[in-house]
Design a protein around this motif. Sequence first.
Motif, PDB file in Angstrom:
ATOM      1  N   ARG A  94       2.006 -12.093  -1.518  1.00  0.00           N
ATOM      2  CA  ARG A  94       1.426 -12.465  -0.225  1.00  0.00           C
ATOM      3  C   ARG A  94       2.236 -13.582   0.445  1.00  0.00           C
ATOM      4  N   SER A 139      -5.630  -3.319  -3.136  1.00  0.00           N
ATOM      5  CA  SER A 139      -6.699  -3.849  -2.284  1.00  0.00           C
ATOM      6  C   SER A 139      -7.086  -2.806  -1.237  1.00  0.00           C
ATOM      7  N   GLU A 140      -6.113  -1.977  -0.843  1.00  0.00           N
ATOM      8  CA  GLU A 140      -6.443  -0.931   0.129  1.00  0.00           C
ATOM      9  C   GLU A 140      -7.341   0.131  -0.501  1.00  0.00           C
ATOM     10  N   GLU A 173       0.225  -3.686  -1.170  1.00  0.00           N
ATOM     11  CA  GLU A 173      -1.236  -3.904  -1.129  1.00  0.00           C
ATOM     12  C   GLU A 173      -1.995  -2.617  -1.471  1.00  0.00           C
ATOM     13  N   LYS A 222       1.090   0.063   5.949  1.00  0.00           N
ATOM     14  CA  LYS A 222       1.414  -1.129   5.172  1.00  0.00           C
ATOM     15  C   LYS A 222       2.833  -1.621   5.363  1.00  0.00           C
ATOM     16  N   LYS A 233      -6.374  -8.421 -14.889  1.00  0.00           N
ATOM     17  CA  LYS A 233      -6.689  -8.562 -13.471  1.00  0.00           C
ATOM     18  C   LYS A 233      -6.238  -9.944 -12.970  1.00  0.00           C
ATOM     19  N   THR A 249      11.655  -3.362   5.942  1.00  0.00           N
ATOM     20  CA  THR A 249      11.885  -4.556   6.777  1.00  0.00           C
ATOM     21  C   THR A 249      10.647  -5.009   7.540  1.00  0.00           C
ATOM     22  N   ILE A 250       9.637  -4.167   7.635  1.00  0.00           N
ATOM     23  CA  ILE A 250       8.407  -4.546   8.340  1.00  0.00           C
ATOM     24  C   ILE A 250       7.357  -4.890   7.290  1.00  0.00           C
ATOM     25  N   LYS A 263       1.859 -10.447   7.356  1.00  0.00           N
ATOM     26  CA  LYS A 263       0.603  -9.703   7.273  1.00  0.00           C
ATOM     27  C   LYS A 263       0.457  -8.661   8.385  1.00  0.00           C
ATOM     28  N   ASN A 264       0.166  -7.428   7.988  1.00  0.00           N
ATOM     29  CA  ASN A 264      -0.091  -6.352   8.952  1.00  0.00           C
ATOM     30  C   ASN A 264       0.935  -6.303  10.083  1.00  0.00           C
ATOM     31  N   GLU A 265       2.189  -6.445   9.697  1.00  0.00           N
ATOM     32  CA  GLU A 265       3.221  -6.542  10.730  1.00  0.00           C
ATOM     33  C   GLU A 265       3.392  -5.245  11.517  1.00  0.00           C
TER      34      GLU A 265
END
Lengths: 508, 534
Positions: free
Chosen positions: B165, B226-227, B223, B94, B154, B98-99, B170-172
């Motif tokens: 978000r 959601s994971e 995340e 995740k 929720k 920095t990423i 995303k998914n860097e």
Amino acid sequence: MKKQNAFSIAQYIAILAVGIAGFNGTFAFAQEIPNRPEQLQFPPLKYEPPNPANYRVELKSGPVAYLVPDHELPLVNIHILVRTGDYLEPDNKAGLAGMTGHLLARGGTKSKTAEQMEERLAFLAANLDSSVGATSGDLNLNLLSKDLDEGLSILREVLAEPRFQDDKIALTKEQELQGIRQRNDESSAIEVRERGFLAFGEKFWANHHSTQQSIEGITRADLEAFHHAWFHPANFVVAVSGDFDRDQMLQKLETLFGKWPFQGGVPPAIPTNTEFAKPGVYIVNKEVNQGRVAMMLPGVKRDDPDYFPVAIMNDILGGGGFISHIMARVRSDEGLAYSAGSSFQGGVYYPLTFTAAFQSKSRTVPYAISIVMEEIKKMTETPVTEAELSTAKRSFIDSFPRVFATKSQIASRFADDEFTGRYTKTPDYWKNYRANIENVTDQDVLRVARRFLHPDQLAILIVGQKDEIMKGHPDHNVTLTSVQPNGVTELPLRDPLTMKPMVTKGKE
Amino acid sequence: MNTTNAFQRPTQSQRVGYCTRVFLALAVSSWTLALQAQQVPVIEKTLSNGMKLLMVQRKDEPNVAGGWVAHVGASNERPGITGTAHLFEHMMFKGTTTIGTKDPNEDGAIISQQENIRDEMRAEEAKLRQAYRRGDISDLTSPENMTPRWIELKKQFDELVARQRALMVKNEFDLVYKRAGGTEMNAFTSEDMTAYFVNVPANKLELWMWMESERLFHPVFREFYSERDVVFEERRMRTDSTPLGKFAEEFSSLFWQSTPYHWPVVGWPSDIPAISKKDADDFFAIYYAPQNLTAILVGDFDPTHAGQLAEKYFGRIPQGKQAPPDVITMEVKQEAEKRMNAEAETNPQVDILWHTAPFGHKDSYALDVLAQLLSDRTGRLYKGLVLGSQIATDVSAGQDARKWAGCFEVCGDVKDGHTPAELENGLYAELDKLKIAEVPPEELQKVKNNFAAHEFRRLSANRPILMHLIWNEGEGNWREINEAGKKIQAVTAADVKRVASLYLTKENRSVATYMRKASESASEQKDQATKEQK
């Protein structure tokens, strides 16, 4: 020829060594560790793919062979591709091709019973396997180089004089029937099968599945006739890699394929009469708490002039792992699936499909479908960003050396190209591969998306609990009928023994 | 056309059903020949913070297979947090400070706010569990059963997710590797270990050092929730929706009574949705400290240089304050045969397990040989039961030597017209022969030849060498990659007879028999009745 070959390998190794040496020399350890990986500097990696012409030999005995010597380990790997396949089965003999393939290495030979042969191979720790699939046959022999001659003599008998021992035929049939009985057990197996029917039509040869009747009806005479028709050196392409001397191996291969005891036929062209399903949602009811979904569109052949843009487009949409649009939204954003993505493989003989697929709990299946549809649609509306395009291209280009990562991959890759006609048609395919990727533009990607991705044409297959899936999820205002106005068709399960649709119960 | 797999299943995990797993185990541990054993030239280093580094230089292709193994798996969990080690494996992709984000400060602030809301949601979830225990609701996961407060919370949580978000890249973590030509990035979790691996072009070794050390040094578990849902889908895919997944889980749990192999790697369904980020943070602090990790490189690099880079990048991670606790609970001695008779969507079959010896135990080599004598088409079981008495259509055997305990497994598919009971007795009869008479020299040699040939086959490419080292190191000692071969060649016929008699006894076994579940329509009626009851 031999010298030239040896030279090119040495050169290849030298290039790598230079690349690495350069890397070591220029690095300074005193540097701080940067905050971001972009601040790291890497020397270029010089790499040229192997040239197939350096390994290719047309044997006098018939086959084309690719020889890639490599003395790192005392092993030899021999792979024979055979021009045959399921498509050559007579109408009422579905399963014959596979059974012939299976029994070649397991049914004994003229001079040895199956037991004697298997026992000897096992003692030598030699692995011999044979099979026939949709459009090819494959024999693989992996053994210690000290046992090469004995292994080759066994391989010759397996190829030219198989015994098809009666008790092994009976056993194979029993094992086939065991498999047939399990056809509706795994929802994934149902999905794969029904995908085939929707993508290519009931009449297409690849959808002629074996049945209890067709398996039981196969005789030794059928196996022998199938074998005699196609297992002939003119129908072979050979890949050899490992610990051997090239000239000696050439002699051994000429002996292996020489003086064949029978004449084989030239196989007819592979039929291409596929028929894609009417757009709509198709559902097979199955009591599992997770629905399996495959969303399909008619696809391409791999020699289509648009194939490189198609590959890039699919990588960005759903083929490129986590960062692809489908994975990022369905999995990372929404947590709706573990596995999600798309595939857009080019067919060798006929167009395959574009397929987006995922598995999600029953209630979120419609919502996840709607997300995938949105992403498909977006690809046809706006060009991909420069960054996305560049990432996809860098990935294809910088991971390219992995296509030829091992010597056996080099031999098998080239043999496969020979077998499928790519070598004849585009001998420089791999040489030009990276340039072809590099040339793809954002406009190409948009153009091929518009050419192939028509959301209103999707055939959507679902295997799962129909009633639960139809309910949808209270958080999302989406149902199956709202995502695909063509309606939902329930596909009956097929009887595993006959493959005929089973009568649906008069429920609801 | 490319090496990227269309349906890549990136991070993931866990061993699968028992019979399947035996095949996996055989694929990594059956082999060999009376040739001189092939040694894997491993260079071992220990970094200043206690992290171990193993290196194998190999100039076959311009690539490096890099990985690291954390000496932690499901067996380090406890009831209530089962599935944490595996969830962790997912969270490690995740990103870092920095990423993965454009604004680390704001990102961190949102994560804290998310945790506050989740604390309140957990209180509501505790109420749901109570309602379930009282029989007021029948399904903890159905959206209709959530409390109004939970639904409101929720909504607030989802707003924070949307805000986060907007800052995310995303998914860097994947993006960086992909752009650099990295391939086959993946990870797995087993009972005993968690491992992470990727192939990078040879000129990108330093990128690997940067990426892997950063995700250990500056991880951010964004995340998280959601994971958790993704992992639940993984459980549905592997366990719930496969014909034998649930049964294999039940059988395994029946077999392992007291050791922490009792629960599944993916976690119990009640635990997965309840794992909190705090549970995860605590777990990380103990088990992902450098002294509990081993990094492994196989491929085209200079070991001196790689060692220096490893010290520079991984060596900066501070040593953990706390040594990971030892796993104390041993498997209690089994006193009576255990049985599970299942009806499932499958052909009739039999699966038998015995408690044996863990990884590195002196008996484990003879047990490996015993398993191989029983396996394959020229092995005892196939000859005796598939070709001989013809009561089976397939059979297999394997020794699964894990870190804390081991088991031996034999299984088979019943031929149509026969019963699981017949096959079960047939399997025992074959095993009894090995307890009574020593195996003939030729047969023993055949098996040893296959172990010896495998010593070469396993060295065919960087990635399989990496995976072998990961496995051996994760189970307890990488040196076994070079030492096990010799020990296997030294096994005698008397050893085989002894371990067969010692371990494969009636009171030490657990037996699962499977019959095909009655027809679909009958089961549907049953389901309908259950629904009405609710």
